[in-house]
Design an enzyme around this catalytic site. Sequence first.
Site, PDB file in Angstrom:
ATOM      1  N   GLY A  17       0.816  -1.206   0.000  1.00 47.51           N
ATOM      2  CA  GLY A  17       0.000   0.000   0.000  1.00 47.51           C
ATOM      3  C   GLY A  17       0.844   1.248   0.000  1.00 47.51           C
ATOM      4  N   PRO A  21       2.289   4.889   1.301  1.00 45.88           N
ATOM      5  CA  PRO A  21       2.687   5.320   2.648  1.00 45.88           C
ATOM      6  C   PRO A  21       1.505   5.939   3.395  1.00 45.88           C
ATOM      7  CG  PRO A  21       4.316   6.022   1.021  1.00 45.88           C
ATOM      8  CD  PRO A  21       3.147   5.476   0.244  1.00 45.88           C
ATOM      9  N   GLY A  22       1.343   5.523   4.651  1.00 44.49           N
ATOM     10  CA  GLY A  22       0.289   6.086   5.488  1.00 44.49           C
ATOM     11  C   GLY A  22      -1.029   5.364   5.424  1.00 44.49           C
ATOM     12  N   THR A  23      -1.130   4.257   4.655  1.00 46.09           N
ATOM     13  CA  THR A  23      -2.413   3.563   4.537  1.00 46.09           C
ATOM     14  C   THR A  23      -2.673   2.592   5.676  1.00 46.09           C
ATOM     15  OG1 THR A  23      -1.284   2.026   3.038  1.00 46.09           O
ATOM     16  CG2 THR A  23      -2.614   3.773   2.042  1.00 46.09           C
ATOM     17  N   GLY A  24      -1.701   2.370   6.564  1.00 48.68           N
ATOM     18  CA  GLY A  24      -1.963   1.568   7.761  1.00 48.68           C
ATOM     19  C   GLY A  24      -1.340   0.186   7.750  1.00 48.68           C
ATOM     20  N   LYS A  25      -0.248  -0.027   7.008  1.00 45.44           N
ATOM     21  CA  LYS A  25       0.371  -1.357   6.963  1.00 45.44           C
ATOM     22  C   LYS A  25       0.952  -1.735   8.322  1.00 45.44           C
ATOM     23  CE  LYS A  25       3.107  -0.045   3.648  1.00 45.44           C
ATOM     24  NZ  LYS A  25       2.557   1.305   3.449  1.00 45.44           N
ATOM     25  N   GLU A  70      -8.036  33.910  -8.189  1.00 41.51           N
ATOM     26  CA  GLU A  70      -8.802  32.848  -7.529  1.00 41.51           C
ATOM     27  C   GLU A  70     -10.266  32.893  -7.935  1.00 41.51           C
ATOM     28  OE1 GLU A  70      -7.303  30.534  -6.058  1.00 41.51           O
ATOM     29  OE2 GLU A  70      -5.338  31.511  -5.989  1.00 41.51           O
ATOM     30  N   ASP A  95      -0.334  26.125 -11.884  1.00 44.45           N
ATOM     31  CA  ASP A  95      -1.477  25.727 -12.703  1.00 44.45           C
ATOM     32  C   ASP A  95      -1.024  25.238 -14.072  1.00 44.45           C
ATOM     33  OD1 ASP A  95      -3.090  26.602 -10.609  1.00 44.45           O
ATOM     34  OD2 ASP A  95      -3.217  28.634 -11.418  1.00 44.45           O
TER      35      ASP A  95
END
Length: 628
Positions: free
Chosen positions: A204, A206-210, A427, A502
Site C-alpha cells: 500500500g 505510505p500512510g495507509t496503515g500497513k 482565484e 497551474d
Amino acid sequence: MNSSRGRNSLVLLVLILIITVLVFQFRSSTPQPERLYFNELAERIKTGGVSRIIVDDNDLEIIFKNGTSAFSRVEPTKTTVEQLLDLGVTSEHLSPNRIQLEIKQPSNLNSVLSLITYILPVLLVFGLLYFMLRQAQGTNNQALSFGKSRARMFTGDQPTVTFDDVAGVEEAKEELEEVVEFLREPEKFISLGARIPRGVLLIGLPGTGKTLLAKAVSGEAAVPFFSISGSEFVEMFVGVGASRVRDLFDQAKRHAPCIVFVDEIDAVGRQRGAGLGGSHDEREQTLNQMLVEMDGFDTDTNVIVMAATNRPDILDPALLRPGRFDRRVMLDRPDMLGREMILKVHARGKPLDAEVDLSIIAKATPGFVGADLENLVNEAAILAARRDRKTISQDEFQESILRVIAGPERKSRIISDEEKAIVAYHEAGHAVVMHVIPEANPVHKVSIIARGSMGGFTMALPEEERTLMSRNKLKAEMAGALGGRASEELIFNDITSGASADLDQVTKIARNMVTRLGMSEELGPMVYGQKDELIFLGREITEQRDYSEDIAVKIDKEVRKLVEESYERAKGLLTKYRPQLEAVAEYLIEAETIDRKEFEELFEAPVPVKRSGTPIPLSAESTAEPTG
C-alpha cells in the site's frame, strides 16, 4: 553528555581546592604548640623545669611545671632514655621523684598502614588485570552477538492496538483475522486439508496503515510476535545479514507457532542481480537466506511471515511466489465511508462539539490516507487548545484540513493593494470557471490568504467518490486550472507568474491524456513511451521513447491543442460571466475568504446542472444509423 560530565568534574575539582585552602588557612590561624629541640629538652630536664614526658613512639609531649606544654621528637634508632643519657642527663634527673616518664602503647594503625602499603599495589595490579579481562570478554561478546537477530518479541498479553483500532480497510482486516484464527484454531482448517499460509505481504501507499495492521495482529494473536525492520539485516560486512536471518528464524521456530513481521522488506528484498557487488553482495546473501528459511528444504514449521512495503515492483520474483508470500493484501486510499470510520477511531476519547459531523469532514478529504486523517484530528485538537476551547468544533476541523493540505495561514505577509486585487481575480477566475462547467467539481471555499507557498487557493471537492476519469472530466479540470491565468489577462490585459503551478498541472494532464490514456483523436488509443527504472535505485529515472520523431511532433501538437482549447474555453466563460467574476473578486478583496454558500449567493446567473463527469450512455435513437 561528555561536555556536561566534564563541567561537573571541573566544578568538583574547584570545590576540593577551595576546601583544602580553607582547611590550611584554619590550621595556620590556630596557635601551634611550642616545639623543642631534643638537646634543649635535655637542658630543661637538668634544670628541673620538666614535670612529665609522654612518649608516643617517636613523638614526645613535654609538660612543664608551670602547666605549659611542648612537643619534640626522638631518633627511632634508640630509646628516649638512652638518647637523654647520651646528652648528659643522669639517672638522678630521671628519677620518679623529679619527673614522670609515661610510655604509650604502640597504635595498631601504623601496622595497618604498613600492611596496606604492601597489599594496595598488589590489589591495584589484580584490579587492572580483571578490568582488562572484562573489557576483552565484552568485546568478544559483542563480536559474537554481531550476527544475532535484533527482532523484538511481543507476547500480546497487554495489547495496545487491536483490530478495533483499524478502520477503512475491512477487506485487509478480514484477511489478517483469518490468519490469526488459523493460529488460534488450526484444527478447524487442517480438518479440511488447508495448510497454514506461509507469508502475507501488505502492499500500500505510505500512510495507509500497513504497520498499524501489523500491530493489530500483534495485539490479537495469542502467539509470540517478532517485529524487525528490513534495514536491520543490512550491514557493511558480508554474511551478517544472512546470520541475522538464520538467528531470527531459529528464535521463531523455538516459539512456534508464531508470527514474524518484517517492516519495509524492500530494503532487503530487492531483485537480485541489480547490485554492484555481483553474487557476493550482502543484500543478495541476506535475501537468499530469507528465501531458504521461508520455503526451503525444512518447512515443517508453524511460522507465518508478514511483511510490509510500498514498492512491490522492485521485490525479487522468487520472494513473491506462492509458498513464500501466499497472500498479498492491498491497502488502497480509503473511500468516503472508510475515511469517516477512520476519523471516528482517531476522534475516540476526544471532546467533540455536538455539531461536529465527521461525514462532512470525510467528504472534504478525498485522497487522504489514514496517517493524514490522524494528523488532521490532532491538528484540530491543537487548534482548539490554542483557542482556549473545552471541545473541538467543526471550525477547527475545517481549518485543520487546510493546514494539512496547504499549511498554516501566513497572515503576517504584507502585500500591496494591487497584488491583492490580482490574487483575488486569479482565484475568482478559478472558482467561476469550475462553477459553470457541469463536469467540474463544486467550489467549496475560495481564499486569498497565503498558505505555505500559495498566494491563495480555490478548493473544489467532488460530490461522490470516483475511480474512473472521463475525457470531459479531465478537460474540465484543465479549464478550471487555467481560469486564473485567463482572468488575469481578461481583467488586467497582462499575466503574472502566479499561474506557474497551474500551468505545470495542466501540461501534465494533457500529456498523460495523449501518451498514457489514449484520449487523442489523432494519435488514437495507444501508449507512447515506456518508463525505465533502476531497481538498485528504486525509482524512475528516465522514459524510453519507443516512437519516431514525427510522432513526438504530433504529441507536442496534441498537448498544445488540448491546453489551448482549455484556455480559450476558460477565457470565453469568464467573458460571459464577467459580472459574477467581478462580484466574487470584490468580495474576496473585502472578506479574503468565501465559502460555498456565500459564493452561490453571489452567483445569480443560471448555470448548467452539475454532473459527476462519468460518461452517460447515448440513447438508442442517437446511435441508430440513418435509413433510406
